[in-house]
Scaffold this active site. Structure first.
Site, PDB file in Angstrom:
ATOM      1  N   ASP A  37       1.001  -1.306   0.172  1.00  0.00           N
ATOM      2  CA  ASP A  37      -0.053  -0.165   0.251  1.00  0.00           C
ATOM      3  C   ASP A  37       0.796   1.199   0.014  1.00  0.00           C
ATOM      4  O   ASP A  37       1.828   1.433   0.875  1.00  0.00           O
ATOM      5  CB  ASP A  37      -0.989  -0.092   1.248  1.00  0.00           C
ATOM      6  CG  ASP A  37      -1.906   0.964   1.433  1.00  0.00           C
ATOM      7  OD1 ASP A  37      -1.629   1.991   0.816  1.00  0.00           O
ATOM      8  OD2 ASP A  37      -3.154   0.366   1.415  1.00  0.00           O
ATOM      9  N   GLN A 100     -14.451   2.523   1.698  1.00  0.00           N
ATOM     10  CA  GLN A 100     -13.746   2.295   0.493  1.00  0.00           C
ATOM     11  C   GLN A 100     -13.263   3.104  -0.513  1.00  0.00           C
ATOM     12  O   GLN A 100     -14.327   3.996  -0.574  1.00  0.00           O
ATOM     13  CB  GLN A 100     -14.439   0.907  -0.292  1.00  0.00           C
ATOM     14  CG  GLN A 100     -13.958   0.443  -1.622  1.00  0.00           C
ATOM     15  CD  GLN A 100     -14.767  -0.669  -2.167  1.00  0.00           C
ATOM     16  OE1 GLN A 100     -15.962  -0.697  -1.768  1.00  0.00           O
ATOM     17  NE2 GLN A 100     -14.165  -1.492  -3.030  1.00  0.00           N
ATOM     18  N   HIS A 106     -10.332  -5.431  -2.449  1.00  0.00           N
ATOM     19  CA  HIS A 106      -8.904  -5.660  -1.806  1.00  0.00           C
ATOM     20  C   HIS A 106      -9.036  -5.772  -0.466  1.00  0.00           C
ATOM     21  O   HIS A 106      -9.906  -5.354   0.210  1.00  0.00           O
ATOM     22  CB  HIS A 106      -8.038  -4.399  -2.288  1.00  0.00           C
ATOM     23  CG  HIS A 106      -8.776  -3.173  -1.709  1.00  0.00           C
ATOM     24  ND1 HIS A 106      -9.622  -2.535  -2.584  1.00  0.00           N
ATOM     25  CD2 HIS A 106      -8.352  -2.382  -0.558  1.00  0.00           C
ATOM     26  CE1 HIS A 106      -9.954  -1.177  -1.923  1.00  0.00           C
ATOM     27  NE2 HIS A 106      -9.196  -1.356  -0.854  1.00  0.00           N
ATOM     28  N   PHE A 107      -8.029  -6.697   0.024  1.00  0.00           N
ATOM     29  CA  PHE A 107      -8.019  -6.957   1.555  1.00  0.00           C
ATOM     30  C   PHE A 107      -6.539  -6.294   1.754  1.00  0.00           C
ATOM     31  O   PHE A 107      -5.601  -6.185   1.381  1.00  0.00           O
ATOM     32  CB  PHE A 107      -7.700  -8.494   1.740  1.00  0.00           C
ATOM     33  CG  PHE A 107      -8.999  -9.240   1.261  1.00  0.00           C
ATOM     34  CD1 PHE A 107     -10.175  -9.324   2.110  1.00  0.00           C
ATOM     35  CD2 PHE A 107      -9.086  -9.505  -0.042  1.00  0.00           C
ATOM     36  CE1 PHE A 107     -11.117  -9.890   1.740  1.00  0.00           C
ATOM     37  CE2 PHE A 107     -10.328 -10.394  -0.564  1.00  0.00           C
ATOM     38  CZ  PHE A 107     -11.284 -10.731   0.410  1.00  0.00           C
ATOM     39  N   HIS A 108      -6.908  -5.569   3.063  1.00  0.00           N
ATOM     40  CA  HIS A 108      -5.564  -4.847   3.675  1.00  0.00           C
ATOM     41  C   HIS A 108      -4.929  -5.818   4.710  1.00  0.00           C
ATOM     42  O   HIS A 108      -5.670  -6.375   5.628  1.00  0.00           O
ATOM     43  CB  HIS A 108      -6.107  -3.665   4.431  1.00  0.00           C
ATOM     44  CG  HIS A 108      -6.697  -2.633   3.676  1.00  0.00           C
ATOM     45  ND1 HIS A 108      -5.922  -1.524   3.339  1.00  0.00           N
ATOM     46  CD2 HIS A 108      -7.923  -2.548   3.192  1.00  0.00           C
ATOM     47  CE1 HIS A 108      -6.584  -0.799   2.868  1.00  0.00           C
ATOM     48  NE2 HIS A 108      -7.846  -1.378   2.600  1.00  0.00           N
TER      49      HIS A 108
HETATM   50  P1  DGP Z   1      -9.364   1.407   0.610  1.00  0.00           P
HETATM   51  O1  DGP Z   1      -9.710   2.743   1.243  1.00  0.00           O
HETATM   52  O2  DGP Z   1      -9.930   0.319   1.453  1.00  0.00           O
HETATM   53  O3  DGP Z   1     -10.289   1.399  -0.746  1.00  0.00           O
HETATM   54  O4  DGP Z   1      -7.890   1.202   0.273  1.00  0.00           O
HETATM   55  C1  DGP Z   1      -7.227   1.668  -0.860  1.00  0.00           C
HETATM   56  C2  DGP Z   1      -5.958   1.530  -0.409  1.00  0.00           C
HETATM   57  O5  DGP Z   1      -5.208   1.682  -1.508  1.00  0.00           O
HETATM   58  C3  DGP Z   1      -5.464   2.808   0.304  1.00  0.00           C
HETATM   59  O6  DGP Z   1      -4.980   2.246   1.653  1.00  0.00           O
HETATM   60  C4  DGP Z   1      -4.257   3.446  -0.285  1.00  0.00           C
HETATM   61  C5  DGP Z   1      -4.043   2.616  -1.437  1.00  0.00           C
HETATM   62  N1  DGP Z   1      -3.742   3.162  -2.670  1.00  0.00           N
HETATM   63  C6  DGP Z   1      -4.324   4.138  -3.303  1.00  0.00           C
HETATM   64  N2  DGP Z   1      -3.691   4.537  -4.414  1.00  0.00           N
HETATM   65  C7  DGP Z   1      -2.593   3.462  -4.752  1.00  0.00           C
HETATM   66  C8  DGP Z   1      -1.669   3.211  -5.486  1.00  0.00           C
HETATM   67  O7  DGP Z   1      -1.727   4.088  -6.628  1.00  0.00           O
HETATM   68  N3  DGP Z   1      -1.118   2.179  -5.250  1.00  0.00           N
HETATM   69  C9  DGP Z   1      -0.978   1.506  -4.297  1.00  0.00           C
HETATM   70  N4  DGP Z   1      -0.190   0.466  -4.057  1.00  0.00           N
HETATM   71  N5  DGP Z   1      -1.837   1.436  -3.409  1.00  0.00           N
HETATM   72  C10 DGP Z   1      -2.725   2.729  -3.497  1.00  0.00           C
END
Ligand code: DGP
Length: 148
Positions: A37, A100, A106-108
């Site tokens: 992330d 979201q 996606h899973f964190h």
């Molecule tokens: P959510 O808020 O649950 O939809 O999580 C989306 C996550 O994705 C957030 O923790 C930040 C991450 N994120 C946003 N943009 C990007 C990106 O361009 N690349 C990566 N690797 N992560 C991203």
């Protein structure tokens, strides 16, 4: 924005899956991709996404989830081996009011350490790419050493 809706093929994670956008890859097979992330809530914050297009858990088939969940566990075990945390959060959000922000399921996976600062969801600072690459490499190495 509704919890339901059309899948946007140009969401960030779809672009990552197509190779149109870079990521710090941790794991990939036929069914899932895992990467760091870029706004980590804590060091080691890893995302796992099914390759199949779907906005969230509720519109994803049992077949896709049945492939994704054991892989999620495997990647979480890799995070555990690489970071030796005191705990691990595994979380997932469905719909904008639920938190979201990227509409591809996606899973964190978020390592937690006793007493360590933890950013709220969506409040993480952008991480240094070299640090993320090193973390991705160490989780990837740990996954290859798992006894599963
Ligand atoms: P959510 O808020 O649950 O939809 O999580 C989306 C996550 O994705 C957030 O923790 C930040 C991450 N994120 C946003 N943009 C990007 C990106 O361009 N690349 C990566 N690797 N992560 C991203």
């Amino acid at each position: 924005m509704s919890i339901r809706g059309d899948y946007d093929p140009n969401n960030i994670f779809a672009q990552i899956l197509r190779g149109d956008m870079a990521c710090c890859k941790v794991y990939e097979d036929k069914h899932v991709l895992a990467f760091m992330d870029v706004f980590p809530q804590a060091p080691g914050h890893t995302l796992v996404i099914p390759k199949e297009a779907g906005r969230n858990l509720l519109d994803t088939s049992d077949e896709v989830l049945a492939k994704a969940i054991p892989r999620l566990k495997k990647i979480a075990l890799g995070v555990e081996k690489a970071f030796s945390p005191d705990g691990i959060i595994i979380t997932q959000f469905n719909g904008e009011p639920a938190g979201q922000s990227v509409f591809h399921l996606h899973f964190h996976i978020i390592p937690r350490f006793d007493g360590q600062h933890f950013d709220r969801h969506g409040k993480g600072e952008p991480a240094d790419k070299d640090v993320l690459h090193a973390q991705a490499q160490s989780i990837a190495n740990a996954i290859t050493k798992l006894d599963i």
